[in-house]
Enzyme design. Structure first.
Site, PDB file in Angstrom:
ATOM      1  N   SER A 173       1.338  -0.976  -0.146  1.00 12.12           N
ATOM      2  CA  SER A 173      -0.033   0.090  -0.119  1.00 12.12           C
ATOM      3  C   SER A 173       0.723   1.516   0.728  1.00 12.12           C
ATOM      4  O   SER A 173       0.345   2.089  -0.625  1.00 12.12           O
ATOM      5  CB  SER A 173      -0.925  -0.065   1.762  1.00 12.12           C
ATOM      6  OG  SER A 173      -0.252  -0.060   2.206  1.00 12.12           O
ATOM      7  N   TYR A 174       2.163   1.390   0.557  1.00 12.04           N
ATOM      8  CA  TYR A 174       2.202   2.360   0.510  1.00 12.04           C
ATOM      9  C   TYR A 174       3.394   3.021  -0.395  1.00 12.04           C
ATOM     10  O   TYR A 174       3.211   3.747  -1.124  1.00 12.04           O
ATOM     11  CB  TYR A 174       3.951   2.272   1.585  1.00 12.04           C
ATOM     12  CG  TYR A 174       5.347   1.153   1.128  1.00 12.04           C
ATOM     13  CD1 TYR A 174       6.219   1.496   0.481  1.00 12.04           C
ATOM     14  CD2 TYR A 174       5.221  -0.140   1.938  1.00 12.04           C
ATOM     15  CE1 TYR A 174       6.755   0.037   0.183  1.00 12.04           C
ATOM     16  CE2 TYR A 174       5.887  -1.143   1.865  1.00 12.04           C
ATOM     17  CZ  TYR A 174       6.623  -1.197   0.507  1.00 12.04           C
ATOM     18  OH  TYR A 174       7.518  -1.369   0.232  1.00 12.04           O
ATOM     19  N   TYR A 175       3.482   1.668  -2.104  1.00  7.38           N
ATOM     20  CA  TYR A 175       3.892   2.144  -3.383  1.00  7.38           C
ATOM     21  C   TYR A 175       2.730   2.879  -3.655  1.00  7.38           C
ATOM     22  O   TYR A 175       3.223   3.474  -4.241  1.00  7.38           O
ATOM     23  CB  TYR A 175       3.942   0.833  -3.606  1.00  7.38           C
ATOM     24  CG  TYR A 175       4.538   1.125  -5.509  1.00  7.38           C
ATOM     25  CD1 TYR A 175       5.761   1.616  -6.141  1.00  7.38           C
ATOM     26  CD2 TYR A 175       3.545   0.532  -6.135  1.00  7.38           C
ATOM     27  CE1 TYR A 175       6.021   1.111  -7.178  1.00  7.38           C
ATOM     28  CE2 TYR A 175       3.974   0.644  -7.424  1.00  7.38           C
ATOM     29  CZ  TYR A 175       5.038   1.317  -7.704  1.00  7.38           C
ATOM     30  OH  TYR A 175       5.178   1.095  -9.154  1.00  7.38           O
ATOM     31  N   ALA A 205       2.725   6.230  -3.028  1.00 10.16           N
ATOM     32  CA  ALA A 205       3.808   7.265  -2.704  1.00 10.16           C
ATOM     33  C   ALA A 205       3.589   7.366  -4.902  1.00 10.16           C
ATOM     34  O   ALA A 205       2.900   8.677  -5.432  1.00 10.16           O
ATOM     35  CB  ALA A 205       4.981   6.710  -2.633  1.00 10.16           C
TER      36      ALA A 205
END
Ligand SMILES: NC(=O)c1ccc[n+]([C@@H]2O[C@H](COP(=O)([O-])OP(=O)(O)OC[C@H]3O[C@@H](n4cnc5c(N)ncnc54)[C@H](OP(=O)(O)O)[C@@H]3O)[C@@H](O)[C@H]2O)c1
Length: 214
Positions: free
Chosen positions: A128-130, A133
């Site tokens: 999810s962090y990708y 971003a």
């Protein structure tokens, strides 16, 4: 156009630089983060600037000065965690947008990722962090005054390009050779149909030119 390629030493980046070098219409300048990469590009006749995306906006702006377009095809890579992903894929992209604004460079093409625009589709396979971003880098670009194109490819392949794609907002899944993504970027640079547009793209049945002009 003089095109400033950020992430030029990457896999899409190298295809794109080759296309720009071979073109009569464009020239190219690349941003890379290692001295040996500068030397390799210069040896191949390509102007190269040594700047790290973790550095300052003013260094990026200085390197991009005199260019007419910026392409962002950098990324921290799948082997890194949330910290580097935020620093490169989000803040690094944001810095290059600021550098474009500082220099009055109007044209900007972003390599994002399929579904970066739709939070409800996150969660399967991709951290999810990708997606966070990519989502917010794209939003910053859309909210700028730059003439943007946001290319959101499906899974990237190292097979030769086929020149046949499917391009739409609502593609659910698929993959695409990196060479085809580079050609989409190349063809989008001066194609007004792609100005201020974003789209998912995977391999498909349309020629790149037909798909971009739809
Ligand atoms: N993998 C997929 O299936 C997929 C799907 C959709 C979208 N994407 C996105 O597509 C884009 C390009 O993919 P790719 O496969 O061509 O990527 P890649 O081969 O990993 O290239 C990324 C480039 O970014 C550069 N970079 C990383 N950190 C940097 C820094 N601090 N300063 C300057 N440059 C830096 C790398 O430099 P070095 O050469 O020095 O390492 C590398 O050349 C990425 O944004 C990726 O997230 C990937």
């Amino acid at each position: 156009m003089k095109v400033f390629v950020v992430g030029a030493n990457g896999q899409i980046g190298k295809h794109l630089v080759d296309m720009l070098k071979a073109s009569d219409e464009h020239t190219v300048s690349v941003m890379v983060r290692k001295q040996e990469q500068v030397e390799a590009f210069e040896k191949a006749g390509v102007e190269a600037k040594l700047v790290d995306l973790e550095g300052s906006v003013s260094d990026i702006a200085k390197a991009a000065k005199g260019c007419d377009a910026i392409v962002f095809t950098a990324g921290s890579g799948g082997h890194t965690g949330a910290d580097k992903t935020m620093l490169i894929d989000l803040d690094g992209a944001a810095k290059t947008i600021e550098a474009a604004e500082e220099n009055g460079i109007k044209r900007y093409i972003m390599v994002s990722a399929i579904h970066a625009d739709s939070r409800e589709k996150w969660g399967e396979g991709t951290p999810s962090y990708y997606m966070v971003a990519k989502h917010h880098a794209d939003r910053i670009l859309k909210q700028s005054d730059l003439t943007y194109t946001i290319v959101r490819p499906g899974g990237l392949l190292n097979e030769p390009g086929t020149g046949k794609i499917s391009l739409a907002d609502n593609i659910s899944s698929g993959s695409i050779p990196r060479e085809d993504v580079a050609k989409i970027i190349f063809d989008s640079l001066t194609n007004e149909h792609t100005y201020n547009r974003s789209f998912n793209v995977v391999s498909g049945a349309d020629s790149i030119s037909d798909a971009l002009n739809k």
